[in-house]
Motif scaffolding. Structure first.
Motif, PDB file in Angstrom:
ATOM      1  N   TRP A  52      16.534  32.284  41.377  1.00  0.00           N
ATOM      2  CA  TRP A  52      15.564  31.413  41.008  1.00  0.00           C
ATOM      3  C   TRP A  52      14.349  31.749  41.363  1.00  0.00           C
ATOM      4  O   TRP A  52      13.850  32.218  42.604  1.00  0.00           O
ATOM      5  CB  TRP A  52      16.345  30.010  41.673  1.00  0.00           C
ATOM      6  N   GLY A  63      14.430  20.571  45.631  1.00  0.00           N
ATOM      7  CA  GLY A  63      15.179  21.630  46.227  1.00  0.00           C
ATOM      8  C   GLY A  63      15.635  21.048  47.678  1.00  0.00           C
ATOM      9  O   GLY A  63      15.919  20.040  48.213  1.00  0.00           O
ATOM     10  N   TYR A  64      15.312  22.339  48.657  1.00  0.00           N
ATOM     11  CA  TYR A  64      15.619  22.013  50.004  1.00  0.00           C
ATOM     12  C   TYR A  64      14.917  20.801  50.570  1.00  0.00           C
ATOM     13  O   TYR A  64      15.054  20.574  51.859  1.00  0.00           O
ATOM     14  CB  TYR A  64      15.649  23.259  50.694  1.00  0.00           C
ATOM     15  N   VAL A 109      21.310  18.662  44.590  1.00  0.00           N
ATOM     16  CA  VAL A 109      21.191  20.042  44.510  1.00  0.00           C
ATOM     17  C   VAL A 109      22.537  20.673  43.839  1.00  0.00           C
ATOM     18  O   VAL A 109      22.673  21.291  43.179  1.00  0.00           O
ATOM     19  CB  VAL A 109      20.543  20.835  45.611  1.00  0.00           C
ATOM     20  N   TYR A 166      14.623  18.707  41.459  1.00  0.00           N
ATOM     21  CA  TYR A 166      13.606  19.404  41.486  1.00  0.00           C
ATOM     22  C   TYR A 166      12.919  19.644  42.964  1.00  0.00           C
ATOM     23  O   TYR A 166      12.315  20.721  43.046  1.00  0.00           O
ATOM     24  CB  TYR A 166      12.669  19.216  40.529  1.00  0.00           C
ATOM     25  N   TYR A 184      11.795  27.538  45.327  1.00  0.00           N
ATOM     26  CA  TYR A 184      12.883  26.497  45.924  1.00  0.00           C
ATOM     27  C   TYR A 184      12.919  25.358  44.973  1.00  0.00           C
ATOM     28  O   TYR A 184      14.005  24.905  45.230  1.00  0.00           O
ATOM     29  CB  TYR A 184      12.146  26.035  47.257  1.00  0.00           C
ATOM     30  N   HIS A 185      12.264  25.154  44.314  1.00  0.00           N
ATOM     31  CA  HIS A 185      12.273  24.001  43.162  1.00  0.00           C
ATOM     32  C   HIS A 185      13.672  24.229  42.036  1.00  0.00           C
ATOM     33  O   HIS A 185      14.231  23.225  41.873  1.00  0.00           O
ATOM     34  CB  HIS A 185      11.040  23.752  42.181  1.00  0.00           C
ATOM     35  N   GLU A 186      13.994  25.644  41.976  1.00  0.00           N
ATOM     36  CA  GLU A 186      14.776  25.963  41.105  1.00  0.00           C
ATOM     37  C   GLU A 186      16.274  26.326  41.429  1.00  0.00           C
ATOM     38  O   GLU A 186      17.033  26.912  40.814  1.00  0.00           O
ATOM     39  CB  GLU A 186      14.196  27.356  40.304  1.00  0.00           C
ATOM     40  N   GLN A 187      16.413  25.827  42.834  1.00  0.00           N
ATOM     41  CA  GLN A 187      17.517  26.178  43.622  1.00  0.00           C
ATOM     42  C   GLN A 187      18.845  25.737  42.898  1.00  0.00           C
ATOM     43  O   GLN A 187      19.846  26.253  42.924  1.00  0.00           O
ATOM     44  CB  GLN A 187      17.592  25.834  45.107  1.00  0.00           C
ATOM     45  N   TRP A 188      18.739  24.557  42.147  1.00  0.00           N
ATOM     46  CA  TRP A 188      19.878  24.130  41.266  1.00  0.00           C
ATOM     47  C   TRP A 188      20.517  25.131  40.578  1.00  0.00           C
ATOM     48  O   TRP A 188      21.633  24.790  39.986  1.00  0.00           O
ATOM     49  CB  TRP A 188      19.387  22.688  40.610  1.00  0.00           C
TER      50      TRP A 188
END
Length: 238
Positions: free
Chosen positions: A23, A76-77, A93, A74, A26-30
């Motif tokens: 990914w 993320g964490y 997430v 989006y 961190y936005h793309e952790q899903w």
């Protein structure tokens, strides 16, 4: 509870989602956690059956809807960070993302969904991917725009509110679904109970008002909505 193999399946799924396909930020952790969560649920369905799978969808829906107002997937964490509540991060997430993948699958159909996922994996193996990359692959596979789906479910945090009803018109039932407020693209599972059988139909909803005819297979007893807990929405029955 009572199914410890689920966690092992989730971690094993990271060999594909999170490791082979990384990914971008961190936005793309899903793309890592949501995919691993959904594929672990598919493993549970394969080994434990449909009831176990439905139970997991129910938990995904409950957790995802309870915490959805805390922000979009989006983030993320950063979700729950200010309050120091990691449950918000896991709810959205992990679980809401898995539920969104399931809704996308039901909207586009199994063949297009799984072929698109395989294409996404093949294209981004040993690379870092983002939401727009996944969307582009799925749009190429389905031949339709998925912009509103991703804008509302990945970048947004609101949930749809639907009014459900039906009428019997001769040899068919007409399912009536009306969206209250913001209009979403969502699949709605409708269960028709007959005297001797059960029928499930997925109604694709993308307009404010949808009247969906279903040919009757026998003597109708009742019709229910979202019995499989596969749709993240509040339902109001007429």
């Amino acid at each position: 509870d009572g199914f410890p193999e689920f966690f092992l399946a989730h971690e094993l799924a990271h060999q594909w989602w999170g490791q082979a396909v990384g990914w971008k930020n961190y936005h793309e952790q899903w793309i890592s956690e949501g995919f691993a969560q959904y594929f672990a649920a598919l493993y549970a369905q394969k080994t434990r059956g449909d009831d176990t799978f439905t139970g997991m969808l129910r938990q995904f829906r409950r957790w995802g809807m309870q915490q959805s107002d805390q922000g979009p997937i989006y983030l993320g964490y950063r979700l729950g960070h200010i309050r120091g509540d990691s449950r918000v991060f896991r709810a959205l997430v992990y679980n809401k993302s898995a539920a969104v993948l399931h809704m996308l699958r039901r909207l586009v159909g199994d063949e297009a969904f799984f072929h698109g996922v395989r294409q996404f994996y093949t294209e981004f193996r040993f690379r870092k991917a983002g939401t727009d990359d996944f969307r582009a692959v799925m749009e190429a596979e389905t031949g339709r725009s998925l912009e509103r789906i991703f804008e509302q479910w990945i970048y947004g945090s609101s949930l749809p509110r639907l009014k459900f009803g039906y009428r019997v018109d001769g040899k068919q039932a007409v399912i009536h679904i009306e969206q209250i407020g913001e209009v979403f693209d969502i699949p709605v599972t409708v269960t028709l109970e007959y005297t001797d059988k059960r029928q499930q139909v997925v109604v694709p909803v993308s307009e404010r008002v949808v009247d969906f005819p279903v040919p009757l297979l026998g003597t109708l007893r009742s019709i229910d909505v979202n019995r499989d807990d596969g749709t993240l929405a509040d339902f109001v029955k007429n």
